[in-house]
Design a protein around this motif. Structure first.
Motif, PDB file in Angstrom:
ATOM      1  N   VAL A   6      39.976  38.193 -57.279  1.00 46.30           N
ATOM      2  CA  VAL A   6      40.876  37.479 -57.498  1.00 46.30           C
ATOM      3  C   VAL A   6      41.013  37.168 -58.896  1.00 46.30           C
ATOM      4  O   VAL A   6      41.908  36.839 -59.817  1.00 46.30           O
ATOM      5  N   ALA A   7      39.943  36.858 -59.671  1.00 45.85           N
ATOM      6  CA  ALA A   7      39.883  36.934 -60.995  1.00 45.85           C
ATOM      7  C   ALA A   7      39.684  38.181 -61.730  1.00 45.85           C
ATOM      8  O   ALA A   7      40.495  38.249 -62.341  1.00 45.85           O
ATOM      9  N   ARG A   8      40.027  39.304 -61.099  1.00 47.38           N
ATOM     10  CA  ARG A   8      40.516  40.932 -61.390  1.00 47.38           C
ATOM     11  C   ARG A   8      41.946  40.539 -61.212  1.00 47.38           C
ATOM     12  O   ARG A   8      42.730  41.388 -62.577  1.00 47.38           O
ATOM     13  N   VAL A  56      41.251  40.771 -71.196  1.00 47.97           N
ATOM     14  CA  VAL A  56      40.479  42.173 -72.079  1.00 47.97           C
ATOM     15  C   VAL A  56      38.994  41.447 -71.623  1.00 47.97           C
ATOM     16  O   VAL A  56      38.429  42.247 -70.281  1.00 47.97           O
ATOM     17  N   GLY A  57      38.806  40.211 -71.708  1.00 45.92           N
ATOM     18  CA  GLY A  57      37.820  39.982 -71.980  1.00 45.92           C
ATOM     19  C   GLY A  57      37.223  39.711 -70.468  1.00 45.92           C
ATOM     20  O   GLY A  57      36.206  39.973 -69.921  1.00 45.92           O
ATOM     21  N   ALA A  58      38.263  39.365 -68.907  1.00 49.52           N
ATOM     22  CA  ALA A  58      37.893  38.975 -68.145  1.00 49.52           C
ATOM     23  C   ALA A  58      37.274  39.949 -67.367  1.00 49.52           C
ATOM     24  O   ALA A  58      36.992  40.573 -66.723  1.00 49.52           O
ATOM     25  N   PRO A  68      31.588  37.355 -64.983  1.00 51.87           N
ATOM     26  CA  PRO A  68      32.664  36.907 -66.740  1.00 51.87           C
ATOM     27  C   PRO A  68      33.462  35.461 -65.524  1.00 51.87           C
ATOM     28  O   PRO A  68      34.122  35.316 -65.759  1.00 51.87           O
ATOM     29  N   GLY A  69      32.203  34.586 -65.780  1.00 45.87           N
ATOM     30  CA  GLY A  69      32.132  33.271 -65.458  1.00 45.87           C
ATOM     31  C   GLY A  69      32.648  32.524 -66.539  1.00 45.87           C
ATOM     32  O   GLY A  69      33.825  31.368 -66.581  1.00 45.87           O
ATOM     33  N   PRO A  70      32.189  32.983 -67.524  1.00 40.40           N
ATOM     34  CA  PRO A  70      32.915  32.668 -68.780  1.00 40.40           C
ATOM     35  C   PRO A  70      34.498  32.448 -68.554  1.00 40.40           C
ATOM     36  O   PRO A  70      35.379  31.915 -69.535  1.00 40.40           O
TER      37      PRO A  70
END
Length: 121
Positions: A6-8, A56-58, A68-70
């Motif tokens: 999901v984060a991706r 891009v950061g994530a 990747p949490g932050p």
């Protein structure tokens, strides 16, 4: 659904949206029913830059195995702020555009917050 997946997806969507806002703010403003003035294009580009950097950061954190949490949490906060901004101008946007904006920003905020809560740093 896997929180990293999901984060991706959110990161990719944020990258694509950021690129679009930076490259072609005028048509995006028109689609939102807004006038494409220099000031409005500036604001769209500013949000686009924010989204591109967060995406891009994530994405890089997820791809490299770094925490990747932050990045995911920062994206969820940005989407929450966007949803609140949409709510505060809903009367000017009209019901259809406000609902569409809330669906996108609110949905991304909830998905991002849930993914961030499940991701251990």
């Amino acid at each position: 659904m896997d929180s990293h997946y999901v984060a991706r997806l959110l990161a990719i969507g944020r990258i694509l949206a950021g690129i679009a806002m930076l490259a072609v703010p005028g048509p995006l403003l028109a689609a939102a029913g807004m006038v494409s003035t220099g000031r409005n294009r500036l604001l769209v580009r500013m949000v686009g830059g924010r989204d591109l950097v967060l995406g891009v950061g994530a994405f890089q954190a997820l791809a490299s195995g770094r925490a990747p949490g932050p990045w995911v949490r920062a994206g969820a906060v940005a989407d929450t702020v966007d949803a609140v901004a949409i709510l505060s101008t809903a009367d000017e946007l009209g019901p259809a555009k406000a609902a569409a904006g809330l669906a996108v920003a609110g949905g991304a905020a909830v998905a991002g917050a849930r993914a961030a809560a499940d991701i251990t740093d």
